[in-house]
Design a protein around this motif. Structure first.
Motif, PDB file in Angstrom:
ATOM      1  N   VAL A  58       0.841  -1.201   0.000  1.00 24.31           N
ATOM      2  CA  VAL A  58       0.000   0.000   0.000  1.00 24.31           C
ATOM      3  C   VAL A  58       0.873   1.248   0.000  1.00 24.31           C
ATOM      4  CG1 VAL A  58      -1.720   1.292   1.323  1.00 24.31           C
ATOM      5  CG2 VAL A  58      -1.923  -1.194   1.099  1.00 24.31           C
ATOM      6  N   ARG A  59       1.929   1.220   0.793  1.00 24.51           N
ATOM      7  CA  ARG A  59       2.855   2.369   0.859  1.00 24.51           C
ATOM      8  C   ARG A  59       4.134   2.036   0.108  1.00 24.51           C
ATOM      9  NH1 ARG A  59       3.895   4.329   6.627  1.00 24.51           N
ATOM     10  NH2 ARG A  59       5.164   2.460   6.504  1.00 24.51           N
ATOM     11  N   ARG A  60       4.552   2.940  -0.762  1.00 26.47           N
ATOM     12  CA  ARG A  60       5.775   2.715  -1.555  1.00 26.47           C
ATOM     13  C   ARG A  60       6.987   2.419  -0.687  1.00 26.47           C
ATOM     14  NH1 ARG A  60       6.324   5.282  -7.125  1.00 26.47           N
ATOM     15  NH2 ARG A  60       4.174   5.543  -7.736  1.00 26.47           N
ATOM     16  N   GLU A  61       7.071   3.090   0.423  1.00 28.67           N
ATOM     17  CA  GLU A  61       8.252   2.915   1.278  1.00 28.67           C
ATOM     18  C   GLU A  61       8.325   1.516   1.902  1.00 28.67           C
ATOM     19  OE1 GLU A  61       5.213   5.420   3.605  1.00 28.67           O
ATOM     20  OE2 GLU A  61       6.001   5.376   1.565  1.00 28.67           O
ATOM     21  N   ASP A  62       7.275   0.734   1.776  1.00 33.98           N
ATOM     22  CA  ASP A  62       7.273  -0.627   2.314  1.00 33.98           C
ATOM     23  C   ASP A  62       7.754  -1.669   1.298  1.00 33.98           C
ATOM     24  OD1 ASP A  62       6.350   0.316   4.731  1.00 33.98           O
ATOM     25  OD2 ASP A  62       4.241  -0.085   4.253  1.00 33.98           O
ATOM     26  N   GLY A  67       7.398  -5.774  -0.554  1.00 30.70           N
ATOM     27  CA  GLY A  67       7.347  -5.998  -1.997  1.00 30.70           C
ATOM     28  C   GLY A  67       8.188  -7.156  -2.458  1.00 30.70           C
ATOM     29  N   ARG A  68       9.302  -7.343  -1.815  1.00 28.45           N
ATOM     30  CA  ARG A  68      10.191  -8.434  -2.203  1.00 28.45           C
ATOM     31  C   ARG A  68       9.534  -9.802  -2.012  1.00 28.45           C
ATOM     32  NH1 ARG A  68      14.843  -6.501  -3.712  1.00 28.45           N
ATOM     33  NH2 ARG A  68      15.593  -4.527  -2.899  1.00 28.45           N
TER      34      ARG A  68
END
Length: 147
Positions: A58-62, A67-68
């Motif tokens: 949801v948040r790009r910084e995550d 994401g990985r």
């Protein structure tokens, strides 16, 4: 300016790859043919779609943390509304490898991630034969439940 020697050094750093001639196994292809019969009028069928192309944190910084976890995974099939790129459902075809503990953990992770994202995930067991009517109904039920 690039010298001939630097071009050769750059080429030497490229790993060797083997050409994989088929995107899916023979069993997956047989299933895909029945899937096409079942839902082909309503959906286009894509296969071997990276999970990260559809699910993202949801948040790009995550991305580094979350994401990985999806970056190296692929859905067997993804159904999109006919003639569009509107994702409607992911389809997984489960063979015997899905009974292994690490695969079961992967499957639980994907099921939870898809559910939280609102993406219907429809699972089928590998079989000698498939029923287009049963596949159609399972896909429709999953898409209705997610709507």
């Amino acid at each position: 300016m690039t010298t001939e020697a630097s071009k050769r050094r750059g080429a030497a750093r490229v790993p060797r790859y083997k050409f994989k001639r088929y995107l899916c196994s023979a069993g997956e292809w047989r299933f895909r043919q029945v899937l096409e019969e079942a839902v082909g009028e309503e959906f286009d069928i894509l296969f071997q779609v990276r999970v990260a192309a559809i699910l993202r944190p949801v948040r790009r910084e995550d991305w580094e943390r979350d994401g990985r976890r999806v970056a190296q995974k692929a859905f067997d099939f993804v159904l999109v509304s006919k003639g569009t790129s509107h994702v409607r459902a992911a389809v997984e075809l489960d063979d015997r490898t899905h009974e292994l503990p690490e695969r079961r953990a992967r499957d639980r992770f994907l099921e939870t991630a898809c559910k939280r994202a609102g993406l219907p995930l429809v699972r089928f067991r590998v079989a000698a034969e498939y029923s287009a009517a049963e596949i159609r109904e399972a896909v429709r039920d999953s898409c209705r439940a997610a709507a």
